[in-house]
Scaffold this motif. Structure first.
Motif, short mmCIF file in Angstrom:
data_model
loop_
_atom_site.label_atom_id
_atom_site.label_comp_id
_atom_site.label_asym_id
_atom_site.label_seq_id
_atom_site.Cartn_x
_atom_site.Cartn_y
_atom_site.Cartn_z
N CYS A 27 -16.73 -11.17 47.12
CA CYS A 27 -16.67 -10.76 48.52
C CYS A 27 -15.35 -10.08 48.83
O CYS A 27 -15.30 -9.07 49.55
CB CYS A 27 -16.88 -11.97 49.43
N LYS A 31 -14.95 -6.33 50.21
CA LYS A 31 -14.17 -6.03 51.41
C LYS A 31 -13.16 -4.92 51.12
O LYS A 31 -12.96 -4.01 51.91
CB LYS A 31 -13.47 -7.31 51.87
N ASP A 36 -17.35 -3.16 55.65
CA ASP A 36 -16.67 -3.74 56.80
C ASP A 36 -17.63 -4.35 57.82
O ASP A 36 -17.19 -5.03 58.73
CB ASP A 36 -15.80 -2.68 57.50
N TYR A 37 -18.93 -4.10 57.68
CA TYR A 37 -19.85 -4.54 58.74
C TYR A 37 -20.77 -5.64 58.21
O TYR A 37 -21.60 -5.38 57.33
CB TYR A 37 -20.68 -3.35 59.22
N PRO A 38 -20.62 -6.89 58.68
CA PRO A 38 -21.51 -7.95 58.22
C PRO A 38 -22.83 -7.91 58.99
O PRO A 38 -22.85 -7.94 60.22
CB PRO A 38 -20.72 -9.22 58.54
N LEU A 56 -24.24 -6.80 53.73
CA LEU A 56 -23.11 -6.03 54.25
C LEU A 56 -23.45 -4.55 54.31
O LEU A 56 -24.26 -4.06 53.52
CB LEU A 56 -21.88 -6.21 53.35
N THR A 82 -15.63 -16.22 56.42
CA THR A 82 -15.37 -15.93 57.82
C THR A 82 -14.07 -15.17 58.04
O THR A 82 -13.97 -14.35 58.95
CB THR A 82 -15.30 -17.26 58.60
N TRP A 85 -14.91 -11.40 57.24
CA TRP A 85 -15.76 -10.80 58.27
C TRP A 85 -15.99 -11.86 59.36
O TRP A 85 -16.86 -12.73 59.20
CB TRP A 85 -17.10 -10.38 57.69
N ALA B 222 -15.90 -5.80 62.81
CA ALA B 222 -15.70 -7.02 62.03
C ALA B 222 -16.55 -8.17 62.57
O ALA B 222 -17.01 -9.01 61.81
CB ALA B 222 -14.22 -7.42 62.06
N ARG B 223 -16.76 -8.19 63.88
CA ARG B 223 -17.57 -9.24 64.48
C ARG B 223 -19.06 -9.01 64.29
O ARG B 223 -19.88 -9.84 64.65
CB ARG B 223 -17.26 -9.33 65.98
N GLY B 224 -19.43 -7.85 63.77
CA GLY B 224 -20.85 -7.61 63.50
C GLY B 224 -21.68 -7.35 64.74
O GLY B 224 -22.89 -7.54 64.71
#
Lengths: 166, 375
Positions: A27, A31, A36-38, A56, A82, A85, B222-224
């Motif tokens: 992970c 990264k 960058d987008y979960p 991701l 966490t 992300w 980052a917070r999705g």
């Protein structure tokens, strides 16, 4: 870095199956590669163990990856991502709540949806929809592991073949 | 033990007041509880609690066939109807290799956009209710009623239509559908200046929302978060453009974004999305053939194996589903990625530092729907 990993390509996603001890390391590498987008963390009861599926997206070129890792019922824990992300915070809490997977290092690992005092995890296959544990439920044998593949993904390898983005 | 949950970090400080908002607060759009720590008017801590509407859809769906799963998904985001059905339908179509006729794709897209307008109208009315204005609510619900009437004529139900199915849609369009939608769009375009006047140009709305609850671009990614909340922070990410599905590649539309990231920007983006939906619908009304197939060939008993994640851009953002099939006619596992669920995580980011009265405005700009958040 030697990561125990298997790669495949399903539809428009790169899928990495990784050893649970290397989950966190992979992970961190993803990264660094710009993912960058979960999107989500899903959890599965495989019958022989529990699986975490992290999804991701890379916003710059819209590449998608999926990271899978299997843990046994006895361990039932992986490292939290966490801090990489923050958006997976509630997804990890949900996986803990409904599937019983602990995330080591999560800042606030409490039940998210169900009552806090309850001790069952209803998405496990040993839990019946009637609200009880199936008495004669036994876990299946762990499947024979396929050999881990080399090398580990790098920046160039992780880019999708064929140009997925716009 | 349970009575102090969420309070542990703040118990024992004498300069901080604890206020419990919800779960039955009229401005929480459902059953949300937020434990708020206050220093004077400023919020110092905010701990959201969800789950009061939890039904565990995901477990129930494991004991239903794929055809029975689709109407279940309607019950998630109950103000945007058919939009919930599409991720499951698309994922199963991918895994089973079902072909969808072009006309069916266009019909699906038209319903999708009709429900986007309906959902944004509900948001507009309730957000203004939260700010203390009752009049817009009465107008927007009247207009939404017209959309629900159009949906009912074709699909047979208003809010939970169960209209999409594997390979297309369940029934052909009602003969008056094209006329109804064209009339509604004309009506809506006459109404929109009124709405802009009532909401976007309203000096009270300006005073309550401009510069309030700013979400930075990096934090949003980052917070999705997704949907209008993400686009109001300046990220032009829209699943309709990024990973196109159904008839979206064939229509032209723009992704409205704003760099401000505040509550007003989120209001503004939703308004612009209504205009884009009207644009999409007008193109589809011309392109869609009046007659033709509305459903492709799909087996009566679906047996699926494999995993697939599919997402659509619903009114709140990226609504995704992760379907796992084990070769049977029932899903082995279905995970729903709720758009409002992921968006609601930013409550601590936005609340802390804001005034208590602004918390209501910020929450309404996130547009939560608890059927989908709690599932």
């Amino acid at each position: 870095m030697d990561l125990r990993i298997k790669r495949e390509r399903l539809f428009d996603e790169d899928v990495y199956t990784v050893h649970p001890d290397d989950y966190r390391a992979l992970c961190e590498q993803l990264k660094k590669d710009g993912f960058d987008y979960p999107r989500a963390i899903s959890s599965l009861d495989m019958g022989y163990g529990l699986r975490v599926v992290l999804q991701l997206t890379r916003m710059s070129d819209l590449a998608k990856v999926e990271v899978r890792t299997d843990v046994s019922y006895d361990v039932a824990a992986v490292d939290s991502v966490t801090d990489l992300w923050p958006g997976v915070e509630w997804h990890e809490r949900e996986a803990y709540d409904l599937m019983g997977i602990s995330f080591r290092g999560h800042p606030d690992l409490r039940r998210l949806l169900l009552e806090e005092e309850w001790d069952l995890h209803p998405l496990q296959k040993r839990y019946d929809t009637g609200g009880y544990l199936i008495p004669d439920w036994r876990p299946a044998d762990w499947p024979d592991p396929a050999p881990w593949q080399e090398p580990a993904p790098s920046q160039e390898d992780a880019a999708p073949e064929g140009g997925e983005g716009e | 033990m349970s009575s102090t949950i969420g309070l542990e970090p703040v118990l024992g400080r004498s300069d901080e007041m604890i206020v419990n908002m919800g779960p039955q607060h009229p401005a929480t759009h459902g059953v949300l509880r937020v434990v708020i720590g206050l220093e004077g008017e400023r919020i110092t801590r905010a701990v959201p609690h969800i789950g009061y509407l939890h039904r565990n859809h995901e477990k129930i769906e494991e004991s239903r066939t794929y055809f029975q799963v689709v109407p279940f998904t309607d019950r998630m985001d109950y103000v945007s109807g058919t939009q919930n059905e599409l991720p499951v339908v698309l994922a199963v179509e991918d895994l089973a290799g079902i072909e969808v006729p072009e006309r069916a794709k266009m019909i699906r897209t038209m319903f999708f956009e009709l429900f986007r307008i309906a959902s944004h109208l509900v948001w507009m009315g309730t957000a203004m209710l939260d700010l203390g204005a009752i009049t817009p609510f009465l107008y927007t619900f009247w207009d939404r009623e017209i959309i629900l009437g159009i949906v009912e004529r074709t699909a047979g139900a208003r809010m939970l239509p169960n209209y999409y199915t594997f390979g297309g849609v369940r029934r052909d369009l009602h003969p008056h559908f094209f006329k109804d939608v064209a009339e509604f769009l004309d009506h809506l375009e006459k109404r929109m200046p009124d709405y802009e006047h009532l909401v976007l140009e309203n000096p009270i709305v300006h005073a309550r929302t401009v510069g309030v609850g700013v979400l930075s671009k990096e934090r949003a990614v980052a917070r999705g978060v997704s949907g209008p909340v993400l686009r109001a922070s300046g990220v032009a990410y829209d699943v309709r453009k990024a990973f196109p599905y159904d008839a979206y590649p064939e229509v032209e539309f723009e992704i409205p974004t704003s760099d401000a990231g505040d509550t007003y920007a989120r209001f503004w983006v939703r308004f612009q999305e209504i205009y884009q939906s009207v644009k999409i619908l007008r193109q589809l009304l011309e392109k869609t053939p009046k007659t033709g197939p509305f459903k492709g060939r799909a087996p009566a008993r679906l047996k699926i194996s494999g995993e697939r994640y599919r997402a659509v851009e619903n009114s709140r953002g990226e609504l995704g589903v992760y379907v796992v099939g084990d070769g049977g006619d029932k899903p082995y596992r279905i995970k729903h990625r709720g758009a409002a669920f992921s968006n609601l995580q930013v409550i601590p980011d936005l609340f802390i530092g804001a005034k208590f009265s602004d918390a209501i405005a910020i929450l309404s700009s996130l547009d939560p729907v608890f059927g989908e958040i709690d599932r």
